[in-house]
Write a protein that holds these residues in place. Structure first.
Motif, PDB file in Angstrom:
ATOM      1  N   GLN A  46      52.941  79.583  50.274  1.00 58.03           N
ATOM      2  CA  GLN A  46      52.733  80.692  49.756  1.00 58.03           C
ATOM      3  C   GLN A  46      51.657  80.780  48.828  1.00 58.03           C
ATOM      4  OE1 GLN A  46      55.830  79.967  46.230  1.00 58.03           O
ATOM      5  NE2 GLN A  46      56.579  78.623  47.826  1.00 58.03           N
ATOM      6  N   ALA A  47      51.416  82.311  48.279  1.00 57.15           N
ATOM      7  CA  ALA A  47      50.100  82.634  47.640  1.00 57.15           C
ATOM      8  C   ALA A  47      50.593  82.038  46.209  1.00 57.15           C
ATOM      9  CB  ALA A  47      49.925  83.906  47.744  1.00 57.15           C
ATOM     10  N   VAL A  48      49.418  81.156  45.499  1.00 53.93           N
ATOM     11  CA  VAL A  48      49.381  80.787  44.204  1.00 53.93           C
ATOM     12  C   VAL A  48      48.343  81.234  43.588  1.00 53.93           C
ATOM     13  CG1 VAL A  48      49.202  78.655  42.937  1.00 53.93           C
ATOM     14  CG2 VAL A  48      50.984  78.581  44.771  1.00 53.93           C
ATOM     15  N   ASP A  49      48.331  81.878  42.421  1.00 52.84           N
ATOM     16  CA  ASP A  49      47.128  82.414  41.712  1.00 52.84           C
ATOM     17  C   ASP A  49      46.471  81.444  41.079  1.00 52.84           C
ATOM     18  OD1 ASP A  49      47.568  85.378  42.388  1.00 52.84           O
ATOM     19  OD2 ASP A  49      49.476  84.878  41.182  1.00 52.84           O
ATOM     20  N   VAL A  50      47.315  80.567  40.234  1.00 50.49           N
ATOM     21  CA  VAL A  50      46.658  79.525  39.400  1.00 50.49           C
ATOM     22  C   VAL A  50      47.479  78.237  39.890  1.00 50.49           C
ATOM     23  CG1 VAL A  50      46.039  78.684  37.177  1.00 50.49           C
ATOM     24  CG2 VAL A  50      46.126  81.116  37.546  1.00 50.49           C
ATOM     25  N   LEU A  51      46.445  77.165  39.772  1.00 54.29           N
ATOM     26  CA  LEU A  51      47.186  75.700  40.043  1.00 54.29           C
ATOM     27  C   LEU A  51      46.685  75.072  38.779  1.00 54.29           C
ATOM     28  CD1 LEU A  51      48.284  73.066  41.299  1.00 54.29           C
ATOM     29  CD2 LEU A  51      46.238  73.172  42.820  1.00 54.29           C
ATOM     30  N   PHE A  52      47.462  74.371  38.078  1.00 53.68           N
ATOM     31  CA  PHE A  52      47.370  73.308  37.192  1.00 53.68           C
ATOM     32  C   PHE A  52      47.301  72.218  37.478  1.00 53.68           C
ATOM     33  CE2 PHE A  52      48.562  77.154  34.536  1.00 53.68           C
ATOM     34  CZ  PHE A  52      47.114  77.575  33.936  1.00 53.68           C
ATOM     35  N   LEU A  53      46.241  71.182  37.649  1.00 57.58           N
ATOM     36  CA  LEU A  53      46.395  69.856  38.400  1.00 57.58           C
ATOM     37  C   LEU A  53      46.017  68.953  37.529  1.00 57.58           C
ATOM     38  CD1 LEU A  53      46.448  68.565  41.279  1.00 57.58           C
ATOM     39  CD2 LEU A  53      44.098  69.418  41.425  1.00 57.58           C
ATOM     40  N   ASP A  54      46.570  67.797  37.686  1.00 55.60           N
ATOM     41  CA  ASP A  54      46.513  66.442  37.183  1.00 55.60           C
ATOM     42  C   ASP A  54      45.667  65.875  38.000  1.00 55.60           C
ATOM     43  OD1 ASP A  54      46.377  64.334  35.430  1.00 55.60           O
ATOM     44  OD2 ASP A  54      48.450  63.480  36.311  1.00 55.60           O
ATOM     45  N   LEU A  55      44.819  64.706  37.521  1.00 55.32           N
ATOM     46  CA  LEU A  55      43.850  64.109  38.487  1.00 55.32           C
ATOM     47  C   LEU A  55      44.559  62.710  38.991  1.00 55.32           C
ATOM     48  CD1 LEU A  55      40.247  64.223  37.173  1.00 55.32           C
ATOM     49  CD2 LEU A  55      41.320  65.495  39.001  1.00 55.32           C
ATOM     50  N   THR A  56      45.148  61.908  38.070  1.00 53.58           N
ATOM     51  CA  THR A  56      45.984  60.668  38.313  1.00 53.58           C
ATOM     52  C   THR A  56      47.300  60.728  38.791  1.00 53.58           C
ATOM     53  OG1 THR A  56      44.134  59.748  36.929  1.00 53.58           O
ATOM     54  CG2 THR A  56      46.106  58.392  37.693  1.00 53.58           C
ATOM     55  N   MET A  57      47.528  60.491  40.181  1.00 57.18           N
ATOM     56  CA  MET A  57      49.070  60.773  40.436  1.00 57.18           C
ATOM     57  C   MET A  57      49.268  59.885  41.653  1.00 57.18           C
ATOM     58  SD  MET A  57      49.466  65.092  40.565  1.00 57.18           S
ATOM     59  CE  MET A  57      48.314  65.169  41.530  1.00 57.18           C
ATOM     60  N   CYS A  76      43.068  79.569  45.593  1.00 56.82           N
ATOM     61  CA  CYS A  76      43.803  79.595  44.429  1.00 56.82           C
ATOM     62  C   CYS A  76      42.513  79.157  43.061  1.00 56.82           C
ATOM     63  CB  CYS A  76      44.831  78.960  44.165  1.00 56.82           C
ATOM     64  SG  CYS A  76      44.949  77.311  44.431  1.00 56.82           S
ATOM     65  N   SER A  77      42.849  79.447  42.177  1.00 53.80           N
ATOM     66  CA  SER A  77      42.061  79.061  40.915  1.00 53.80           C
ATOM     67  C   SER A  77      42.611  77.671  40.541  1.00 53.80           C
ATOM     68  CB  SER A  77      41.906  79.989  39.773  1.00 53.80           C
ATOM     69  OG  SER A  77      41.254  81.173  40.154  1.00 53.80           O
ATOM     70  N   VAL A  78      41.857  76.885  40.217  1.00 54.91           N
ATOM     71  CA  VAL A  78      42.538  75.442  40.217  1.00 54.91           C
ATOM     72  C   VAL A  78      41.956  74.984  38.469  1.00 54.91           C
ATOM     73  CG1 VAL A  78      42.512  72.851  40.634  1.00 54.91           C
ATOM     74  CG2 VAL A  78      42.490  74.661  42.586  1.00 54.91           C
ATOM     75  N   PHE A  79      42.792  74.765  37.744  1.00 61.17           N
ATOM     76  CA  PHE A  79      42.103  74.299  36.395  1.00 61.17           C
ATOM     77  C   PHE A  79      42.938  72.665  36.408  1.00 61.17           C
ATOM     78  CE2 PHE A  79      42.386  78.878  35.947  1.00 61.17           C
ATOM     79  CZ  PHE A  79      41.609  79.022  34.910  1.00 61.17           C
ATOM     80  N   VAL A  80      41.891  71.831  36.181  1.00 59.57           N
ATOM     81  CA  VAL A  80      42.164  70.531  36.234  1.00 59.57           C
ATOM     82  C   VAL A  80      42.452  70.137  34.950  1.00 59.57           C
ATOM     83  CG1 VAL A  80      41.208  68.311  36.510  1.00 59.57           C
ATOM     84  CG2 VAL A  80      40.850  69.959  38.189  1.00 59.57           C
ATOM     85  N   ILE A  81      43.547  69.455  34.552  1.00 63.33           N
ATOM     86  CA  ILE A  81      44.062  69.160  33.085  1.00 63.33           C
ATOM     87  C   ILE A  81      44.116  67.490  33.339  1.00 63.33           C
ATOM     88  CG2 ILE A  81      45.755  69.097  31.411  1.00 63.33           C
ATOM     89  CD1 ILE A  81      46.481  71.801  32.426  1.00 63.33           C
ATOM     90  N   SER A  82      43.170  66.819  32.620  1.00 60.56           N
ATOM     91  CA  SER A  82      43.140  65.458  32.839  1.00 60.56           C
ATOM     92  C   SER A  82      42.845  64.765  31.605  1.00 60.56           C
ATOM     93  CB  SER A  82      42.199  64.907  33.970  1.00 60.56           C
ATOM     94  OG  SER A  82      42.132  63.452  34.056  1.00 60.56           O
ATOM     95  N   ALA A  83      43.081  63.376  31.294  1.00 56.61           N
ATOM     96  CA  ALA A  83      42.672  62.624  30.270  1.00 56.61           C
ATOM     97  C   ALA A  83      41.308  61.892  30.454  1.00 56.61           C
ATOM     98  CB  ALA A  83      43.855  61.767  29.617  1.00 56.61           C
ATOM     99  N   ASP A  84      41.060  62.032  31.974  1.00 57.04           N
ATOM    100  CA  ASP A  84      39.874  61.347  32.160  1.00 57.04           C
ATOM    101  C   ASP A  84      38.720  62.331  32.108  1.00 57.04           C
ATOM    102  OD1 ASP A  84      37.567  60.291  33.525  1.00 57.04           O
ATOM    103  OD2 ASP A  84      38.511  59.741  35.518  1.00 57.04           O
ATOM    104  N   VAL A  85      38.137  62.090  30.953  1.00 53.76           N
ATOM    105  CA  VAL A  85      36.945  63.296  30.415  1.00 53.76           C
ATOM    106  C   VAL A  85      35.437  62.848  30.802  1.00 53.76           C
ATOM    107  CG1 VAL A  85      38.567  64.271  28.971  1.00 53.76           C
ATOM    108  CG2 VAL A  85      37.143  62.545  27.957  1.00 53.76           C
ATOM    109  N   GLN A  86      35.495  61.825  31.644  1.00 58.53           N
ATOM    110  CA  GLN A  86      34.173  61.386  31.912  1.00 58.53           C
ATOM    111  C   GLN A  86      33.279  62.508  32.428  1.00 58.53           C
ATOM    112  OE1 GLN A  86      34.056  57.403  33.899  1.00 58.53           O
ATOM    113  NE2 GLN A  86      36.134  57.681  33.703  1.00 58.53           N
TER     114      GLN A  86
END
Length: 121
Positions: A46-57, A76-86
């Motif tokens: 299905q169509a998804v406009d925005v994906l909020f994505l964790d890195l470590t899973m 889709c537009s992907v906004f990565v949300i992560s604690a790995d801020v290197q």
């Protein structure tokens, strides 16, 4: 117009935190996934406009999801949300096509600003 949002994080608490951070005036339909495999299943069907994505899973991490999105031409537009801020990790996710990189836990004001910058609000 209602936007379709997918939140992918292996932590139920983190998924709920992202939902709570979404702007209250933004009309959205929210789905969640607990790993990259579940997220790709949704994105392929299905169509998804925005994906909020964790890195470590487990099973398939965020980098793997970004790679598959790129390979399969999923839009889709992907906004990565992560604690790995290197800086190297931030550069890598942007190179793989992420729209933005946000520090976890994401603050509602920061999320709203990013959504405005990228034309979702």
């Amino acid at each position: 117009m209602t936007s379709s949002v997918l939140i992918c994080d292996d932590s139920n608490m983190a998924r709920k935190q992202v939902v709570r951070s979404l702007p209250s005036h933004w009309p959205v339909e929210v789905q969640t996934a607990k790993n990259g495999i579940e997220a790709l299943e949704v994105l392929r069907n299905q169509a998804v406009d925005v994906l909020f994505l964790d890195l470590t899973m487990p099973e398939l991490d965020g980098l793997g999801v970004l790679q598959k999105i790129k390979e399969e031409g999923i839009t889709c537009s992907v906004f990565v949300i992560s604690a790995d801020v290197q800086p190297a990790m931030q550069a890598k996710v942007l190179e793989l096509g992420a729209t933005a990189f946000l520090r976890k836990p994401v603050e509602g004001e920061v999320l709203m600003d990013e959504l405005q910058v990228h034309g979702f609000l």
